[in-house]
Design a protein around this motif. Structure first.
Motif, short mmCIF file in Angstrom:
data_model
loop_
_atom_site.label_atom_id
_atom_site.label_comp_id
_atom_site.label_asym_id
_atom_site.label_seq_id
_atom_site.Cartn_x
_atom_site.Cartn_y
_atom_site.Cartn_z
N UNK A 50 19.86 2.75 18.95
CA UNK A 50 18.75 3.49 18.33
C UNK A 50 18.42 4.81 19.01
N UNK A 51 19.28 5.28 19.93
CA UNK A 51 18.97 6.52 20.65
C UNK A 51 19.88 7.66 20.21
N UNK A 52 19.33 8.88 20.19
CA UNK A 52 20.16 10.05 19.86
C UNK A 52 20.68 10.69 21.14
N UNK A 53 20.08 10.33 22.29
CA UNK A 53 20.53 10.83 23.59
C UNK A 53 20.57 9.66 24.57
N UNK A 54 21.63 9.60 25.36
CA UNK A 54 21.75 8.57 26.40
C UNK A 54 21.72 9.26 27.76
N UNK A 55 20.84 8.81 28.63
CA UNK A 55 20.70 9.42 29.96
C UNK A 55 21.34 8.54 31.02
N UNK A 56 22.31 9.13 31.73
CA UNK A 56 23.06 8.40 32.76
C UNK A 56 22.80 9.06 34.11
#
Length: 292
Positions: A50-56
């Motif tokens: 459900x995310x448009x951006x993934x933060x790693x």
């Protein structure tokens, strides 16, 4: 009289040189690659739902070889999604190598890189000073917990930054490895100088259990060819001994008795196995995946 032995991390260039030789002579990256191929896809399967951006967040990334493989698996699971990859790494030469790897890679569309030349503790202090608490979908700490002063506090801090579906991946030497045998016995003789403390995957369950964190443990077999360590005057052997003992010029600066004992220990079954006249140090890894 003060010991002439100095901790390897006080000369980052020599540390990096010995670390690169270690990677060249060991199956560590191959073992990690196998894990990334076979097990990581399931671990990251729901971190970006459900995310448009993934933060790693990559803590102690070195030259980024493993980071790029991890990112390729996240990208494969979430094609088209933007990935912000923040890197915490104190060595300028490692960051420089990392940037070279990014420049040479071909499959990094939609991935944005930000490098921070700092330690994990400095990152935490900076975030606290700026009153920021950025949350992350995936945090990994590969072979870096030895270099933080307060391991339980560091674990608690980075665990607190996880999003509800996130995962924290920790890779350390295994509690069943030769590192465990060598360092439990001799770490008090090596020059730690407050730089690091020995920890293996055997120590983590106790730390995580005390905070109620949920986790899974994996064992990864790996070995390191240390035959050259037993050849007098062999430059590569000397560099590998530096890495194994975290000491600059261990061969030249260690008291003769300590050097003799360490070389003897390295040949024993608790540390290594001898095959076809070669000595292979057991450099197995433990992987811990922590839930939010």
């Amino acid at each position: 009289m003060a010991s002439p032995m100095k901790n390897l991390l006080s000369e980052l260039d020599r540390y990096t040189q010995s670390f690169r030789l270690f990677l060249e002579r060991s199956t560590e990256h191959q073992s990690m690659q196998e894990f990334v191929e076979k097990q990581l896809p399931d671990i990251v399967a729901s971190i970006g739902n459900g995310k448009s951006t993934i933060n790693v967040l990559s803590v102690g990334s070195g030259a980024g070889e493993m980071d790029l493989q991890i990112l390729s698996k996240i990208r494969a699971r979430y094609p088209g999604v933007t990935i912000n990859n923040d890197v915490i790494e104190p060595s300028a030469s490692q960051i420089s190598k990392y940037k070279e790897h990014v420049a040479q890679a071909s499959n990094l569309e939609n991935i944005k890189f930000t490098w921070h030349k700092e330690t994990a503790n400095e990152y935490e202090s900076r975030m606290n000073a700026e009153k920021k608490t950025k949350k992350w979908d995936f945090i990994h700490m590969i072979q870096m917990l030895y270099y933080v002063k307060d391991i339980p506090a560091t674990l608690r801090y980075f665990h607190s930054l996880l999003e509800p579906q996130a995962k924290l991946l920790i890779i350390l030497v295994s509690g069943k490895s030769g590192w465990e045998t060598l360092w439990r016995k001799y770490s008090s003789s090596f020059p730690l100088e407050g730089f690091c403390s020995f920890i293996s995957s055997a120590d983590l369950p106790r730390m995580l259990d005390s905070t109620g964190m949920k986790y899974q443990l994996y064992e990864l077999p790996s070995h390191l060819d240390i035959t050259s360590c037993f050849i007098e005057g062999d430059k590569d052997g000397e560099l590998l001994l530096d890495f194994l003992t975290e000491t600059i010029d261990f061969t030249k600066t260690a008291p003769p008795e300590l050097k003799r004992q360490v070389l003897e220990e390295l040949r024993k079954p608790g540390c290594s196995e001898i095959r076809d006249g070669k000595v292979f140090f057991n450099s197995s890894l433990g992987i811990i995946v922590v839930e939010p």
